[in-house]
Motif scaffolding. Sequence first.
Motif, short mmCIF file in Angstrom:
data_model
loop_
_atom_site.label_atom_id
_atom_site.label_comp_id
_atom_site.label_asym_id
_atom_site.label_seq_id
_atom_site.Cartn_x
_atom_site.Cartn_y
_atom_site.Cartn_z
N SER A 275 45.00 -19.72 -28.72
CA SER A 275 45.78 -19.76 -27.48
C SER A 275 45.11 -20.66 -26.44
N LEU A 276 43.79 -20.58 -26.35
CA LEU A 276 43.04 -21.40 -25.39
C LEU A 276 43.13 -22.88 -25.77
N TYR A 277 43.02 -23.17 -27.08
CA TYR A 277 43.07 -24.57 -27.52
C TYR A 277 44.44 -25.18 -27.21
N ALA A 278 45.48 -24.40 -27.34
CA ALA A 278 46.81 -24.90 -27.00
C ALA A 278 46.92 -25.22 -25.51
N VAL A 285 36.02 -26.11 -28.51
CA VAL A 285 36.90 -24.98 -28.83
C VAL A 285 37.43 -25.11 -30.25
N LEU A 286 37.77 -26.34 -30.66
CA LEU A 286 38.29 -26.55 -32.01
C LEU A 286 37.26 -26.18 -33.07
N LEU A 287 36.03 -26.61 -32.88
CA LEU A 287 34.99 -26.29 -33.87
C LEU A 287 34.70 -24.79 -33.91
N GLN A 293 38.16 -19.61 -38.82
CA GLN A 293 39.35 -19.79 -39.64
C GLN A 293 38.97 -19.74 -41.13
N PRO A 294 39.48 -18.74 -41.87
CA PRO A 294 39.09 -18.62 -43.29
C PRO A 294 39.83 -19.60 -44.19
N ASP A 295 40.95 -20.16 -43.76
CA ASP A 295 41.76 -21.03 -44.60
C ASP A 295 41.30 -22.48 -44.46
N PRO A 296 40.75 -23.10 -45.53
CA PRO A 296 40.28 -24.48 -45.43
C PRO A 296 41.40 -25.47 -45.15
N VAL A 297 42.59 -25.21 -45.65
CA VAL A 297 43.72 -26.11 -45.39
C VAL A 297 44.06 -26.10 -43.90
N ALA A 298 44.06 -24.93 -43.31
CA ALA A 298 44.35 -24.82 -41.88
C ALA A 298 43.27 -25.52 -41.05
N ARG A 299 42.03 -25.44 -41.51
CA ARG A 299 40.94 -26.09 -40.78
C ARG A 299 41.14 -27.62 -40.78
N ARG A 300 41.49 -28.17 -41.96
CA ARG A 300 41.65 -29.61 -42.06
C ARG A 300 42.87 -30.07 -41.24
N ALA A 302 43.97 -28.69 -38.54
CA ALA A 302 43.59 -28.64 -37.12
C ALA A 302 42.76 -29.86 -36.73
N LEU A 303 41.84 -30.26 -37.61
CA LEU A 303 41.03 -31.44 -37.35
C LEU A 303 41.88 -32.70 -37.31
N MET A 304 42.83 -32.80 -38.24
CA MET A 304 43.72 -33.96 -38.28
C MET A 304 44.59 -34.04 -37.02
N ALA A 305 45.10 -32.89 -36.60
CA ALA A 305 45.95 -32.88 -35.41
C ALA A 305 45.15 -33.30 -34.17
N HIS A 306 43.89 -32.86 -34.10
CA HIS A 306 43.07 -33.23 -32.96
C HIS A 306 42.79 -34.73 -32.95
N MET A 307 42.47 -35.30 -34.13
CA MET A 307 42.19 -36.73 -34.19
C MET A 307 43.43 -37.56 -33.92
N SER A 308 44.60 -37.02 -34.22
CA SER A 308 45.84 -37.73 -33.91
C SER A 308 46.04 -37.82 -32.41
N ALA A 309 45.73 -36.72 -31.72
CA ALA A 309 45.91 -36.70 -30.26
C ALA A 309 44.76 -37.36 -29.53
N GLN A 310 43.55 -37.22 -30.07
CA GLN A 310 42.36 -37.73 -29.39
C GLN A 310 41.31 -38.10 -30.44
N PRO A 311 41.17 -39.38 -30.78
CA PRO A 311 40.16 -39.79 -31.76
C PRO A 311 38.78 -39.33 -31.35
N SER A 312 38.11 -38.62 -32.24
CA SER A 312 36.83 -38.01 -31.88
C SER A 312 35.90 -38.06 -33.08
N LEU A 313 34.66 -38.51 -32.84
CA LEU A 313 33.66 -38.53 -33.91
C LEU A 313 33.29 -37.12 -34.35
N SER A 314 33.27 -36.18 -33.41
CA SER A 314 32.94 -34.80 -33.76
C SER A 314 33.97 -34.21 -34.70
N ALA A 315 35.26 -34.51 -34.43
CA ALA A 315 36.31 -34.04 -35.33
C ALA A 315 36.22 -34.72 -36.68
N ALA A 316 35.90 -36.02 -36.69
CA ALA A 316 35.73 -36.74 -37.96
C ALA A 316 34.55 -36.16 -38.75
#
Length: 385
Positions: A275-278, A285-287, A293-300, A302-316
Amino acid sequence: MEFDLYWLLLAFPIVFLLGWTASRLDLRQLKREDRASPQAYFKGLNLLLNEQQDKAIDAFIEAVQHDPDTSDLHFALGNLFRRRGEYERAIRVHQHLLARADLKRDERERAQHALAHDFMKAGLFDRAEEAFKALEGTAFSTDARLALLSLNERSRNWHPAIEVARQLEAAGTGSFSQRMAHHWCEIAQEADARGRDEEADQALQRAREAAPQSARPLVIQGQRMVRQGQHEQALRAWDELMAKQPQAFSLVAMDYAKSAQACGEDKAALDKLQSLYAQVPSVDVLLALNSLQPDPVARRKALMAHMSAQPSLSAAQGLIRERLSTHVALDEPEIERMQAAMATAAKPLQRYRCAACGFESQHYFWQCPGCQGWDTYPPRRLEDQ
Protein backbone atom coordinates in the motif's frame (compact mmCIF):
# COMPACT_ATOMS: atom_id res chain seq x y z
CA MET A 1 54.63 104.78 33.23
CA GLU A 2 54.74 106.34 29.76
CA PHE A 3 57.46 103.86 28.80
CA ASP A 4 55.28 100.84 29.83
CA LEU A 5 52.28 102.18 27.93
CA TYR A 6 54.40 102.71 24.83
CA TRP A 7 55.67 99.12 24.84
CA LEU A 8 52.17 97.81 25.54
CA LEU A 9 50.76 99.66 22.52
CA LEU A 10 53.64 98.40 20.41
CA ALA A 11 53.28 94.76 21.58
CA PHE A 12 49.53 94.54 20.96
CA PRO A 13 49.63 94.52 17.13
CA ILE A 14 52.64 92.19 17.19
CA VAL A 15 50.80 89.66 19.37
CA PHE A 16 47.70 89.97 17.16
CA LEU A 17 49.78 89.35 14.04
CA LEU A 18 51.47 86.30 15.54
CA GLY A 19 48.11 84.83 16.63
CA TRP A 20 46.56 85.42 13.22
CA THR A 21 49.57 83.75 11.53
CA ALA A 22 49.40 80.73 13.86
CA SER A 23 45.67 80.31 13.26
CA ARG A 24 46.18 80.40 9.50
CA LEU A 25 48.89 77.76 9.76
CA ASP A 26 46.62 75.52 11.87
CA LEU A 27 43.75 76.03 9.45
CA ARG A 28 45.91 75.08 6.49
CA GLN A 29 47.17 72.01 8.31
CA LEU A 30 43.58 71.04 9.19
CA LYS A 31 42.49 71.48 5.59
CA ARG A 32 45.39 69.36 4.39
CA GLU A 33 44.46 66.62 6.87
CA ASP A 34 40.79 66.84 5.88
CA ARG A 35 41.76 66.51 2.24
CA ALA A 36 44.15 63.64 2.95
CA SER A 37 41.57 61.66 4.95
CA PRO A 38 38.77 61.49 2.36
CA GLN A 39 41.30 60.94 -0.41
CA ALA A 40 42.73 57.94 1.40
CA TYR A 41 39.22 56.72 2.16
CA PHE A 42 38.02 56.94 -1.43
CA LYS A 43 41.27 55.42 -2.63
CA GLY A 44 40.66 52.43 -0.35
CA LEU A 45 37.07 52.14 -1.50
CA ASN A 46 38.16 52.17 -5.14
CA LEU A 47 40.77 49.48 -4.50
CA LEU A 48 38.18 47.41 -2.66
CA LEU A 49 35.76 47.60 -5.58
CA ASN A 50 38.59 46.46 -7.84
CA GLU A 51 39.19 43.48 -5.49
CA GLN A 52 42.65 44.68 -4.49
CA GLN A 53 42.20 43.99 -0.79
CA ASP A 54 45.86 44.29 0.22
CA LYS A 55 46.16 47.81 -1.20
CA ALA A 56 42.71 48.72 0.14
CA ILE A 57 43.80 47.78 3.66
CA ASP A 58 46.88 50.00 3.35
CA ALA A 59 44.70 52.89 2.17
CA PHE A 60 42.24 52.47 5.05
CA ILE A 61 45.10 52.28 7.56
CA GLU A 62 46.37 55.59 6.14
CA ALA A 63 42.88 57.08 6.46
CA VAL A 64 42.58 55.93 10.08
CA GLN A 65 45.96 57.49 10.88
CA HIS A 66 44.77 60.83 9.49
CA ASP A 67 41.45 60.63 11.33
CA PRO A 68 41.72 58.20 14.27
CA ASP A 69 38.36 59.26 15.71
CA THR A 70 36.26 58.18 12.72
CA SER A 71 34.52 54.93 13.68
CA ASP A 72 33.30 54.13 10.17
CA LEU A 73 36.89 53.82 8.98
CA HIS A 74 37.61 51.39 11.81
CA PHE A 75 34.57 49.29 10.93
CA ALA A 76 35.61 49.18 7.27
CA LEU A 77 39.14 48.17 8.22
CA GLY A 78 37.99 45.53 10.70
CA ASN A 79 35.58 43.99 8.21
CA LEU A 80 38.34 43.86 5.60
CA PHE A 81 40.65 42.06 8.00
CA ARG A 82 37.90 39.53 8.79
CA ARG A 83 37.16 38.89 5.13
CA ARG A 84 40.84 38.20 4.52
CA GLY A 85 40.99 35.78 7.43
CA GLU A 86 43.19 38.09 9.55
CA TYR A 87 40.98 37.63 12.58
CA GLU A 88 43.50 38.78 15.19
CA ARG A 89 43.89 42.15 13.46
CA ALA A 90 40.11 42.48 13.12
CA ILE A 91 39.74 41.75 16.84
CA ARG A 92 42.28 44.45 17.73
CA VAL A 93 40.51 47.03 15.58
CA HIS A 94 37.10 46.37 17.14
CA GLN A 95 38.52 46.14 20.67
CA HIS A 96 40.17 49.53 20.11
CA LEU A 97 36.77 50.93 19.16
CA LEU A 98 35.13 49.51 22.28
CA ALA A 99 37.86 51.04 24.44
CA ARG A 100 36.92 54.56 23.32
CA ALA A 101 34.94 56.41 25.97
CA ASP A 102 33.39 58.82 23.47
CA LEU A 103 31.81 56.09 21.31
CA LYS A 104 28.06 56.42 20.89
CA ARG A 105 25.79 53.67 22.17
CA ASP A 106 24.68 52.42 18.76
CA GLU A 107 28.27 52.36 17.51
CA ARG A 108 29.38 50.55 20.67
CA GLU A 109 26.75 47.87 20.05
CA ARG A 110 27.85 47.63 16.45
CA ALA A 111 31.47 47.19 17.53
CA GLN A 112 30.45 44.52 20.06
CA HIS A 113 28.55 42.69 17.32
CA ALA A 114 31.54 42.86 14.96
CA LEU A 115 33.89 41.65 17.71
CA ALA A 116 31.64 38.68 18.45
CA HIS A 117 31.78 37.64 14.79
CA ASP A 118 35.56 38.06 14.84
CA PHE A 119 35.80 35.64 17.75
CA MET A 120 33.48 33.19 16.04
CA LYS A 121 35.44 33.25 12.78
CA ALA A 122 38.68 32.83 14.71
CA GLY A 123 37.33 29.70 16.43
CA LEU A 124 37.34 31.33 19.87
CA PHE A 125 33.89 30.01 20.67
CA ASP A 126 33.94 30.71 24.42
CA ARG A 127 34.79 34.36 23.87
CA ALA A 128 32.31 34.57 21.00
CA GLU A 129 29.56 33.24 23.26
CA GLU A 130 30.31 35.87 25.89
CA ALA A 131 30.38 38.61 23.26
CA PHE A 132 27.05 37.55 21.76
CA LYS A 133 25.43 37.32 25.21
CA ALA A 134 26.51 40.91 25.85
CA LEU A 135 24.27 41.96 22.93
CA GLU A 136 21.07 40.90 24.73
CA GLY A 137 18.56 43.74 24.67
CA THR A 138 20.26 45.57 21.80
CA ALA A 139 19.32 45.99 18.15
CA PHE A 140 21.54 42.97 17.44
CA SER A 141 19.84 40.62 19.94
CA THR A 142 18.11 38.48 17.30
CA ASP A 143 21.27 38.04 15.26
CA ALA A 144 23.18 37.29 18.47
CA ARG A 145 20.70 34.60 19.49
CA LEU A 146 20.86 32.97 16.06
CA ALA A 147 24.65 32.95 16.34
CA LEU A 148 24.44 31.49 19.86
CA LEU A 149 22.13 28.78 18.55
CA SER A 150 24.66 27.90 15.87
CA LEU A 151 27.50 27.93 18.42
CA ASN A 152 25.65 25.61 20.79
CA GLU A 153 24.82 23.21 17.96
CA ARG A 154 28.43 23.19 16.81
CA SER A 155 29.60 22.51 20.37
CA ARG A 156 26.83 19.92 20.84
CA ASN A 157 25.46 21.80 23.86
CA TRP A 158 21.90 20.69 23.23
CA HIS A 159 20.14 22.01 26.34
CA PRO A 160 21.44 25.58 25.90
CA ALA A 161 20.57 25.31 22.20
CA ILE A 162 16.99 24.41 23.10
CA GLU A 163 16.74 27.38 25.45
CA VAL A 164 18.01 29.80 22.81
CA ALA A 165 15.61 28.33 20.24
CA ARG A 166 12.73 28.89 22.67
CA GLN A 167 13.77 32.51 23.16
CA LEU A 168 13.90 33.05 19.39
CA GLU A 169 10.48 31.50 18.93
CA ALA A 170 9.02 33.57 21.78
CA ALA A 171 10.43 36.73 20.20
CA GLY A 172 8.55 35.97 16.98
CA THR A 173 11.66 35.19 14.93
CA GLY A 174 10.02 32.09 13.46
CA SER A 175 9.24 28.47 14.24
CA PHE A 176 12.07 26.43 15.74
CA SER A 177 10.00 23.39 16.73
CA GLN A 178 11.60 21.07 14.18
CA ARG A 179 15.05 22.21 15.22
CA MET A 180 14.29 21.64 18.90
CA ALA A 181 13.00 18.17 18.07
CA HIS A 182 16.40 17.38 16.54
CA HIS A 183 18.10 18.70 19.67
CA TRP A 184 16.02 16.38 21.87
CA CYS A 185 16.78 13.48 19.53
CA GLU A 186 20.51 14.16 19.90
CA ILE A 187 20.09 14.13 23.67
CA ALA A 188 18.18 10.83 23.41
CA GLN A 189 20.92 9.21 21.33
CA GLU A 190 23.63 10.38 23.73
CA ALA A 191 21.66 9.02 26.68
CA ASP A 192 21.03 5.75 24.85
CA ALA A 193 24.76 5.38 24.15
CA ARG A 194 25.42 5.71 27.90
CA GLY A 195 22.75 3.15 28.77
CA ARG A 196 20.38 5.72 30.31
CA ASP A 197 17.14 4.31 28.93
CA GLU A 198 14.78 6.43 31.01
CA GLU A 199 16.54 9.66 30.04
CA ALA A 200 16.45 8.61 26.39
CA ASP A 201 12.72 7.85 26.57
CA GLN A 202 12.01 11.25 28.14
CA ALA A 203 14.08 13.05 25.50
CA LEU A 204 12.23 11.28 22.68
CA GLN A 205 8.93 12.22 24.27
CA ARG A 206 10.05 15.86 24.44
CA ALA A 207 11.05 15.65 20.77
CA ARG A 208 7.59 14.42 19.82
CA GLU A 209 5.95 17.15 21.88
CA ALA A 210 8.11 19.80 20.19
CA ALA A 211 7.29 18.60 16.65
CA PRO A 212 4.52 15.96 16.55
CA GLN A 213 4.95 15.43 12.80
CA SER A 214 8.72 14.97 12.96
CA ALA A 215 10.02 11.71 11.51
CA ARG A 216 13.25 11.38 13.44
CA PRO A 217 11.85 10.56 16.93
CA LEU A 218 9.84 7.65 15.46
CA VAL A 219 12.85 6.40 13.50
CA ILE A 220 15.03 6.43 16.64
CA GLN A 221 12.33 4.91 18.81
CA GLY A 222 11.93 1.94 16.46
CA GLN A 223 15.68 1.44 16.23
CA ARG A 224 15.97 1.42 20.03
CA MET A 225 13.21 -1.18 20.26
CA VAL A 226 15.01 -3.40 17.73
CA ARG A 227 18.26 -3.24 19.73
CA GLN A 228 16.29 -4.32 22.81
CA GLY A 229 14.70 -7.20 20.88
CA GLN A 230 11.22 -5.66 21.04
CA HIS A 231 10.31 -6.03 17.39
CA GLU A 232 6.55 -5.63 17.84
CA GLN A 233 7.03 -2.25 19.55
CA ALA A 234 9.43 -1.27 16.75
CA LEU A 235 6.76 -2.09 14.17
CA ARG A 236 4.20 0.04 16.03
CA ALA A 237 6.55 3.02 16.03
CA TRP A 238 7.31 2.60 12.35
CA ASP A 239 3.62 2.09 11.49
CA GLU A 240 3.05 5.55 12.92
CA LEU A 241 5.98 6.84 10.87
CA MET A 242 4.43 5.27 7.76
CA ALA A 243 1.19 7.14 8.42
CA LYS A 244 2.72 10.51 9.35
CA GLN A 245 5.77 10.73 7.10
CA PRO A 246 5.53 8.17 4.27
CA GLN A 247 8.39 9.84 2.40
CA ALA A 248 10.75 9.23 5.33
CA PHE A 249 9.74 5.60 5.79
CA SER A 250 12.29 4.45 3.20
CA LEU A 251 14.97 5.13 5.85
CA VAL A 252 13.77 2.11 7.85
CA ALA A 253 11.96 0.06 5.19
CA MET A 254 14.34 -2.91 5.24
CA ASP A 255 14.58 -2.83 9.06
CA TYR A 256 10.77 -2.89 9.14
CA ALA A 257 10.72 -6.03 6.98
CA LYS A 258 13.32 -7.76 9.19
CA SER A 259 11.41 -6.93 12.38
CA ALA A 260 8.20 -8.23 10.78
CA GLN A 261 9.94 -11.52 10.00
CA ALA A 262 11.37 -11.66 13.53
CA CYS A 263 7.93 -11.46 15.17
CA GLY A 264 5.95 -13.39 12.54
CA GLU A 265 4.02 -10.47 11.02
CA ASP A 266 5.24 -11.03 7.47
CA LYS A 267 1.81 -10.99 5.78
CA ALA A 268 0.55 -7.84 7.51
CA ALA A 269 3.83 -6.04 6.82
CA LEU A 270 3.73 -7.10 3.16
CA ASP A 271 0.23 -5.64 2.72
CA LYS A 272 1.28 -2.37 4.38
CA LEU A 273 4.41 -2.07 2.26
CA GLN A 274 2.46 -2.73 -0.94
CA SER A 275 0.00 0.00 0.00
CA LEU A 276 2.86 2.39 0.83
CA TYR A 277 4.69 1.60 -2.42
CA ALA A 278 1.57 2.42 -4.40
CA GLN A 279 1.45 5.77 -2.59
CA VAL A 280 5.18 6.61 -2.49
CA PRO A 281 7.22 4.36 -4.82
CA SER A 282 10.89 4.05 -3.89
CA VAL A 283 13.64 1.46 -4.34
CA ASP A 284 14.06 1.00 -0.57
CA VAL A 285 10.39 0.18 -0.07
CA LEU A 286 10.42 -2.10 -3.13
CA LEU A 287 13.40 -4.11 -1.89
CA ALA A 288 11.84 -4.40 1.58
CA LEU A 289 8.58 -5.51 -0.01
CA ASN A 290 10.34 -8.15 -2.14
CA SER A 291 12.18 -9.48 0.91
CA LEU A 292 8.75 -10.42 2.33
CA GLN A 293 7.30 -11.63 -1.00
CA PRO A 294 7.47 -15.45 -1.22
CA ASP A 295 6.55 -15.62 -4.93
CA PRO A 296 9.63 -15.18 -7.18
CA VAL A 297 7.46 -14.34 -10.19
CA ALA A 298 5.79 -11.53 -8.28
CA ARG A 299 9.19 -10.24 -7.17
CA ARG A 300 10.48 -10.06 -10.74
CA LYS A 301 7.29 -8.38 -11.95
CA ALA A 302 7.62 -5.75 -9.24
CA LEU A 303 11.23 -5.06 -10.23
CA MET A 304 10.29 -4.83 -13.91
CA ALA A 305 7.43 -2.44 -13.18
CA HIS A 306 9.72 -0.21 -11.14
CA MET A 307 12.37 -0.09 -13.88
CA SER A 308 9.69 0.75 -16.43
CA ALA A 309 8.59 3.75 -14.38
CA GLN A 310 12.03 4.73 -13.08
CA PRO A 311 15.26 3.18 -14.42
CA SER A 312 17.27 2.21 -11.37
CA LEU A 313 20.54 0.35 -10.87
CA SER A 314 19.32 -0.95 -7.51
CA ALA A 315 16.27 -2.49 -9.17
CA ALA A 316 18.47 -3.96 -11.92
CA GLN A 317 20.75 -5.41 -9.26
CA GLY A 318 17.70 -6.93 -7.57
CA LEU A 319 16.71 -8.54 -10.86
CA ILE A 320 20.17 -10.08 -11.19
CA ARG A 321 19.91 -11.44 -7.64
CA GLU A 322 16.59 -13.02 -8.55
CA ARG A 323 18.21 -14.64 -11.58
CA LEU A 324 21.01 -16.09 -9.46
CA SER A 325 18.77 -17.30 -6.65
CA THR A 326 16.04 -18.86 -8.79
CA HIS A 327 18.24 -19.96 -11.73
CA VAL A 328 15.53 -18.74 -14.11
CA ALA A 329 16.98 -17.02 -17.15
CA LEU A 330 16.13 -13.39 -17.86
CA ASP A 331 13.80 -12.86 -20.78
CA GLU A 332 14.26 -10.20 -23.45
CA PRO A 333 12.05 -7.49 -21.85
CA GLU A 334 13.92 -7.88 -18.57
CA ILE A 335 17.26 -7.51 -20.33
CA GLU A 336 16.00 -4.41 -22.15
CA ARG A 337 14.90 -2.84 -18.86
CA MET A 338 18.27 -3.58 -17.30
CA GLN A 339 20.02 -2.01 -20.27
CA ALA A 340 17.87 1.12 -19.98
CA ALA A 341 18.62 1.37 -16.25
CA MET A 342 22.36 1.00 -16.83
CA ALA A 343 22.29 3.61 -19.63
CA THR A 344 20.52 6.11 -17.37
CA ALA A 345 22.96 5.52 -14.52
CA ALA A 346 26.00 5.75 -16.80
CA LYS A 347 24.95 8.96 -18.54
CA PRO A 348 26.22 11.41 -15.86
CA LEU A 349 29.60 9.64 -15.93
CA GLN A 350 29.96 9.94 -19.70
CA ARG A 351 30.93 13.59 -19.42
CA TYR A 352 34.07 15.68 -19.54
CA ARG A 353 34.81 17.99 -16.61
CA CYS A 354 36.92 21.15 -16.69
CA ALA A 355 39.81 20.85 -14.22
CA ALA A 356 39.79 24.61 -13.62
CA CYS A 357 36.13 25.41 -12.92
CA GLY A 358 34.31 22.05 -12.88
CA PHE A 359 32.10 22.79 -15.88
CA GLU A 360 30.73 19.48 -17.24
CA SER A 361 29.73 18.69 -20.79
CA GLN A 362 28.85 15.72 -22.96
CA HIS A 363 31.26 17.08 -25.58
CA TYR A 364 34.98 17.76 -25.37
CA PHE A 365 36.03 21.43 -25.54
CA TRP A 366 39.48 22.79 -26.23
CA GLN A 367 38.36 26.04 -24.61
CA CYS A 368 36.09 25.74 -21.58
CA PRO A 369 32.72 27.52 -22.08
CA GLY A 370 32.62 28.22 -18.33
CA CYS A 371 35.98 29.80 -17.48
CA GLN A 372 37.26 30.33 -21.03
CA GLY A 373 40.45 28.45 -20.18
CA TRP A 374 42.38 26.58 -22.84
CA ASP A 375 43.29 22.88 -22.52
CA THR A 376 41.54 22.67 -19.14
CA TYR A 377 39.53 19.56 -20.07
CA PRO A 378 41.30 16.25 -19.38
CA PRO A 379 40.79 14.04 -22.46
CA ARG A 380 39.10 11.36 -20.35
CA ARG A 381 35.48 11.03 -19.37
CA LEU A 382 34.50 10.97 -15.69
CA GLU A 383 33.91 7.21 -15.74
CA ASP A 384 37.55 6.69 -16.83
CA GLN A 385 39.09 8.85 -14.12
